[in-house]
Design an enzyme around this catalytic site. Structure first.
Site, mmCIF file in Angstrom:
data_model
loop_
_atom_site.group_PDB
_atom_site.id
_atom_site.type_symbol
_atom_site.label_atom_id
_atom_site.label_comp_id
_atom_site.label_asym_id
_atom_site.label_seq_id
_atom_site.Cartn_x
_atom_site.Cartn_y
_atom_site.Cartn_z
ATOM 1 N N ASP A 71 0.862 -1.216 -0.031
ATOM 2 C CA ASP A 71 -0.105 -0.053 0.036
ATOM 3 C C ASP A 71 0.920 1.204 -0.034
ATOM 4 O OD1 ASP A 71 -2.892 -0.298 0.236
ATOM 5 O OD2 ASP A 71 -2.421 -1.560 1.966
ATOM 6 N N ARG B 40 4.389 3.236 2.759
ATOM 7 C CA ARG B 40 4.703 2.274 3.799
ATOM 8 C C ARG B 40 6.504 2.287 3.495
ATOM 9 N NH1 ARG B 40 0.513 2.813 5.525
ATOM 10 N NH2 ARG B 40 -1.172 1.347 5.134
ATOM 11 N N ARG C 34 -6.639 10.945 1.203
ATOM 12 C CA ARG C 34 -6.402 9.871 0.002
ATOM 13 C C ARG C 34 -7.177 9.983 -1.429
ATOM 14 N NH1 ARG C 34 -7.675 4.545 3.326
ATOM 15 N NH2 ARG C 34 -6.361 3.601 1.705
ATOM 16 N N LYS D 157 -8.640 1.436 -6.395
ATOM 17 C CA LYS D 157 -9.062 1.057 -5.133
ATOM 18 C C LYS D 157 -10.110 2.348 -4.804
ATOM 19 C CE LYS D 157 -5.578 2.176 -2.010
ATOM 20 N NZ LYS D 157 -4.705 1.490 -1.193
ATOM 21 N N HIS D 158 -11.291 2.069 -3.965
ATOM 22 C CA HIS D 158 -11.781 0.749 -3.536
ATOM 23 C C HIS D 158 -13.154 0.487 -3.804
ATOM 24 C CE1 HIS D 158 -9.224 2.993 -0.288
ATOM 25 N NE2 HIS D 158 -8.912 1.605 -0.092
ATOM 26 N N HIS E 107 -12.405 -0.787 8.238
ATOM 27 C CA HIS E 107 -11.607 -1.473 9.377
ATOM 28 C C HIS E 107 -12.591 -2.064 10.532
ATOM 29 C CE1 HIS E 107 -8.413 0.512 6.894
ATOM 30 N NE2 HIS E 107 -7.748 -0.795 7.121
ATOM 31 N N ASP F 207 -9.886 -6.031 -0.655
ATOM 32 C CA ASP F 207 -8.734 -5.359 0.241
ATOM 33 C C ASP F 207 -9.035 -6.408 1.630
ATOM 34 O OD1 ASP F 207 -7.992 -3.300 1.998
ATOM 35 O OD2 ASP F 207 -9.566 -1.923 1.874
#
Length: 479
Positions: A70, A78, A141, A171-172, A184, A256
């Site tokens: 990601d 990351r 984002r 995405k998403h 999440h 995901d």
């Protein structure tokens, strides 16, 4: 037959693992046909570029895996291992500039950095149309709230990434921007029928597909008018109906992370994996905590579903044929890292309301605490690296008096991050502005909350590039 089923089942899995070296169990599973891995900074997979390149090279000594990460740039990064912020601004800043050529350049450079360390699939760009200001997981984002703007930058991001020899993953799907809940933690609801989706959420996905996106990632959200209470990741109506048939997408569909509450909270990861494959998904991202034991449990569930006839073997074979193609790069890499593109974009994204003061001495910089969401993680942010006397505040009006006293006789800069979503930030900032109306507000999230009459600087993100651009503007550091 059982060996073939096991091989096809493994080909659909992208587990995580712990550490900066490949564990024995992972190498063994790769030799048996495991689809690949997902790298996570929180697992210690990304200690630095040289070590990461060595890690991915070791994986390729035993197989030709799909290596995913990601890396959106901006707030979701990351490559810095959660120790360093990204040198590239995120999508909100790129959308504010609205120069698709610049977006393509930034993503090309980001892709080049990924290719250099052996990553061949990037779980980016996020092409969600962020229509809910209070969205707790998308925000900066997203390129913005206008579907056409998001679409042109989605196409540019896909093109730039794949010019670097890395597969892009839009995405998403079918769009996480109209939610006010984090998948999440639960199953967000998007109250949209097909007509609204066609006019809003699906516009950027069409553009990404037209640009040649090698992969599309599903979201764990419910569209009652279409899924009837089933998360999109587990819905044939979304994956097969909307994405395959309605949009005509023929590439790889990846989920995901299945450990997220919105996907597996009610039924567990193994059952979720089976249902996602039945719905039409090709690759299953298991999540950062899902290692050897999870791989074994998911394999048992998938092979068991094939054995009982619940999951057709042809569905597994179809998925494996697509993922096999994803192992091959989208073209010969023709890019090198160009970090100047990131700073250029961050500088151009700055938006100033009011007249900036000229500080005769270094101002007091007060940063109001704001933890990133789960997708962002603990990556550092703020102007602290550029300010010799920066202070972190929790976000309580009771802190105002001490901070005002500390700023006596010099300028005051108040740094916020998504203040519209944090009552404590707004309360302390308001108290400080009452005492010091000459203070400068620097918003490093979405600039939704703007007190009238205040000098306001919007960066549209909290990446290292955004921080440096703001520091230059305020003359906290040399340009």
């Amino acid at each position: 037959m059982s060996e073939e089923v096991s091989r096809l089942a493994r080909a659909a899995l992208l587990p995580g693992f712990a550490g900066a070296t490949a564990p024995r169990w992972l190498l063994d599973e790769l030799e048996r046909g495991l689809g690949g891995v997902t790298l996570f900074a929180i697992n210690g997979n990304v200690p630095g570029p040289d070590a990461l390149a060595a890690l991915t090279a070791r994986l390729r000594e035993v197989a030709a895996p799909i290596v995913t990460i990601d890396e959106e740039g901006g707030d979701v990064t990351r490559l810095g291992g959660h120790v360093a912020a990204s040198p590239y601004p995120g999508n909100a800043a790129l959308g504010a500039v609205d120069d698709p050529d610049l977006t393509r350049r930034v993503y090309r450079s980001l892709g080049a950095e990924l290719a250099a360390v052996g990553v061949n699939v990037n779980f980016a760009p996020s092409v969600d149309v962020n229509t809910a200001a209070a969205n707790p997981v998308i925000g900066t984002r997203s390129f913005g709230s206008d579907p056409e703007l998001v679409a042109r930058h989605a196409a540019a991001a896909v093109a730039g990434t794949q010019e670097a020899g890395v597969a892009a993953c839009a995405k998403h799907f079918p769009g996480h921007g109209a939610t006010v809940e984090d998948s999440h933690l639960g199953v967000p609801i998007v109250d949209a029928d097909l007509d609204l989706l066609d006019r809003r959420e699906l516009v950027p996905f069409r553009a990404a597909i037209a640009a040649g996106a090698r992969a599309v990632m599903t979201a764990h959200l419910d569209l009652p008018a279409i899924t009837g209470g089933v998360p999109a990741t587990l819905s044939p109506a979304v994956i097969t109906g909307l994405l395959r048939e309605h949009l005509g997408y023929r590439g790889v569909i990846v989920t995901d992370a299945l450990d997220m509450e919105g996907a597996s909270g009610a039924i567990g990861i193994p059952e979720t994996a089976v249902r996602a494959l039945l719905a039409g998904a090709d690759l299953l991202c298991l999540g950062p905590r899902e290692h050897a034991d999870s791989v074994r449990a998911v394999l048992a569930a998938i092979t068991g579903a094939v054995r009982t006839g619940r999951l057709p073997l042809e569905r597994l074979a179809d998925a494996a044929s697509r993922t096999e193609a994803l192992r091959r790069p989208p073209g010969a890499p023709a890019a090198r890292p160009d970090r100047a593109a990131g700073l250029d974009a961050a500088r151009r994204a700055l938006r100033v309301t009011g007249t900036l003061p000229v500080f005769a001495a270094p101002p007091l910089v007060v940063e109001l605490s704001a933890d990133g969401n789960i997708a962002v993680g603990p990556t550092p942010w703020g102007l602290g690296p550029f300010a010799p006397d920066a202070v972190r505040a929790d976000g309580s009006p009771a802190e105002a008096a001490g901070l005002v006293e500390r700023a006596h006789g010099r300028g005051l800069v108040i740094v916020l991050r998504d203040a519209h979503r944090h009552a404590g930030q707004r309360a302390l900032a308001s108290a400080l502005l009452t005492a010091r109306p000459d203070a400068v507000l620097v918003e490093m999230g979405l600039p939704v909350w703007r007190p009238e009459g205040t000098v306001h600087v919007a960066t549209y993100g909290a990446a290292a590039a955004n921080a440096r651009a703001a520091a230059e503007l305020l003359e906290l550091t040399a340009a």
